[in-house]
Design a protein around this motif. Structure first.
Motif, mmCIF file in Angstrom:
data_model
loop_
_atom_site.group_PDB
_atom_site.id
_atom_site.type_symbol
_atom_site.label_atom_id
_atom_site.label_comp_id
_atom_site.label_asym_id
_atom_site.label_seq_id
_atom_site.Cartn_x
_atom_site.Cartn_y
_atom_site.Cartn_z
ATOM 1 N N VAL A 99 -62.693 -67.654 56.409
ATOM 2 C CA VAL A 99 -62.034 -68.585 57.336
ATOM 3 C C VAL A 99 -61.998 -69.988 56.728
ATOM 4 N N LEU A 100 -63.128 -70.432 56.182
ATOM 5 C CA LEU A 100 -63.199 -71.784 55.628
ATOM 6 C C LEU A 100 -62.310 -71.943 54.397
ATOM 7 N N THR A 101 -62.327 -70.963 53.498
ATOM 8 C CA THR A 101 -61.495 -71.089 52.295
ATOM 9 C C THR A 101 -60.012 -70.997 52.633
ATOM 10 N N ASP A 102 -59.658 -70.144 53.581
ATOM 11 C CA ASP A 102 -58.252 -70.049 53.995
ATOM 12 C C ASP A 102 -57.802 -71.333 54.680
ATOM 13 N N ALA A 103 -58.664 -71.907 55.510
ATOM 14 C CA ALA A 103 -58.331 -73.167 56.190
ATOM 15 C C ALA A 103 -58.159 -74.290 55.177
ATOM 16 N N ALA A 104 -59.048 -74.366 54.198
ATOM 17 C CA ALA A 104 -58.946 -75.408 53.168
ATOM 18 C C ALA A 104 -57.671 -75.242 52.348
ATOM 19 N N ALA A 105 -57.355 -74.004 52.000
ATOM 20 C CA ALA A 105 -56.134 -73.753 51.224
ATOM 21 C C ALA A 105 -54.887 -74.135 52.019
ATOM 22 N N ALA A 106 -54.875 -73.776 53.298
ATOM 23 C CA ALA A 106 -53.721 -74.105 54.135
ATOM 24 C C ALA A 106 -53.601 -75.613 54.327
ATOM 25 N N MET A 159 -36.443 -84.073 48.940
ATOM 26 C CA MET A 159 -35.870 -85.421 49.028
ATOM 27 C C MET A 159 -36.786 -86.319 49.853
ATOM 28 N N ARG A 160 -36.642 -87.614 49.646
ATOM 29 C CA ARG A 160 -37.446 -88.581 50.389
ATOM 30 C C ARG A 160 -37.158 -88.518 51.882
ATOM 31 N N SER A 161 -35.971 -88.043 52.228
ATOM 32 C CA SER A 161 -35.601 -88.012 53.645
ATOM 33 C C SER A 161 -36.279 -86.862 54.398
ATOM 34 N N GLU A 162 -36.810 -85.902 53.664
ATOM 35 C CA GLU A 162 -37.494 -84.789 54.333
ATOM 36 C C GLU A 162 -38.842 -85.257 54.873
ATOM 37 N N LEU A 163 -39.269 -84.630 55.942
ATOM 38 C CA LEU A 163 -40.543 -84.997 56.543
ATOM 39 C C LEU A 163 -41.697 -84.581 55.649
ATOM 40 N N ARG A 164 -42.635 -85.459 55.551
ATOM 41 C CA ARG A 164 -43.826 -85.194 54.753
ATOM 42 C C ARG A 164 -44.853 -84.467 55.608
ATOM 43 N N GLN A 165 -45.546 -83.519 55.028
ATOM 44 C CA GLN A 165 -46.586 -82.808 55.765
ATOM 45 C C GLN A 165 -47.936 -83.421 55.438
ATOM 46 N N VAL A 166 -48.775 -83.501 56.458
ATOM 47 C CA VAL A 166 -50.116 -84.053 56.273
ATOM 48 C C VAL A 166 -51.139 -83.022 56.751
ATOM 49 N N SER A 167 -52.303 -83.119 56.199
ATOM 50 C CA SER A 167 -53.369 -82.178 56.535
ATOM 51 C C SER A 167 -53.975 -82.501 57.894
ATOM 52 N N ALA A 168 -54.194 -81.469 58.680
ATOM 53 C CA ALA A 168 -54.846 -81.638 59.975
ATOM 54 C C ALA A 168 -56.356 -81.425 59.862
ATOM 55 N N LEU A 169 -56.805 -81.022 58.670
ATOM 56 C CA LEU A 169 -58.217 -80.715 58.467
ATOM 57 C C LEU A 169 -58.747 -81.440 57.230
ATOM 58 N N PRO A 170 -60.044 -81.738 57.216
ATOM 59 C CA PRO A 170 -60.655 -82.397 56.048
ATOM 60 C C PRO A 170 -60.928 -81.364 54.936
ATOM 61 N N VAL A 171 -60.047 -81.303 53.969
ATOM 62 C CA VAL A 171 -60.103 -80.271 52.936
ATOM 63 C C VAL A 171 -61.415 -80.300 52.154
ATOM 64 N N ALA A 172 -61.817 -81.470 51.713
ATOM 65 C CA ALA A 172 -63.048 -81.569 50.914
ATOM 66 C C ALA A 172 -64.262 -81.072 51.698
ATOM 67 N N ARG A 173 -64.326 -81.441 52.972
ATOM 68 C CA ARG A 173 -65.467 -81.003 53.786
ATOM 69 C C ARG A 173 -65.431 -79.487 53.998
ATOM 70 N N LEU A 174 -64.232 -78.936 54.219
ATOM 71 C CA LEU A 174 -64.109 -77.478 54.379
ATOM 72 C C LEU A 174 -64.551 -76.749 53.117
ATOM 73 N N ARG A 175 -64.145 -77.270 51.970
ATOM 74 C CA ARG A 175 -64.529 -76.630 50.700
ATOM 75 C C ARG A 175 -66.032 -76.727 50.462
#
Length: 160
Positions: free
Chosen positions: A92-99, A111-127
């Motif tokens: 669960v933790l590794t899959d969450a970090a990867a996602a 393109m710059r006009s496309e929406l940027r995606q941001v992480s909803a979870l703290p990747v470093a802490r999950l790893r």
């Protein structure tokens, strides 16, 4: 017989039963006027014998696991349940970090006009959590393996 040897024997029996299943299926029907490569009925009898042997071995392994005290880890049964949960937690933790890191993203922003995606979870802490769980899992697995090679399998208890 040591518990580890019984576990190997169980795996061998399970493979044997699966091979017998495939041979039974392959020989259950044949073309009129020809002979099947093997006698499916004899293969079923052989599978039944192997299944009975497997049942008895599993009973003995389970009885051993239930009585085997691993100290702080509880019985072997407790330790096996904990190990299963640790494996799932790690997954669960590794899959969450990867996602969250976008490691699985197939489509990058073009393109710059496309929406940027941001992480909803703290990747470093999950790893870091996943690494800690992996360490705990390795240590527990080592204790389980040590117990497997250090303890004898329960004797057969009367017929059931």
């Amino acid at each position: 017989m040591r518990l580890a040897e019984a576990l190997t024997a169980r795996a061998d029996l399970q493979r044997r039963i699966e091979q017998l299943r495939a041979r039974i299926v392959a020989n259950a029907r044949f073309q009129e006027g020809e002979e099947p490569a093997e006698d499916a009925a004899a293969l079923i009898r052989e599978a039944e014998d192997s299944l009975t042997e497997l049942r008895d071995l599993i009973r003995r392994i389970n009885a051993t696991n239930a009585r085997l005290d691993l100290g702080a880890d509880g019985t072997m049964t407790d330790a096996l349940a904990t190990r299963d949960v640790l494996r799932l937690r790690h997954s669960v933790l590794t899959d969450a970090a990867a996602a969250a890191s976008g490691a699985n993203d197939q489509f990058l922003r073009q393109m710059r006009s496309e929406l940027r995606q941001v992480s909803a979870l703290p990747v470093a802490r999950l790893r870091a959590q996943a690494d800690a769980v992996a360490q705990e899992l390795r240590e527990l697995d080592n204790r389980i393996q040590q117990a497997n090679w250090s303890n004898d399998l329960e004797e057969e208890s009367g017929s059931r």
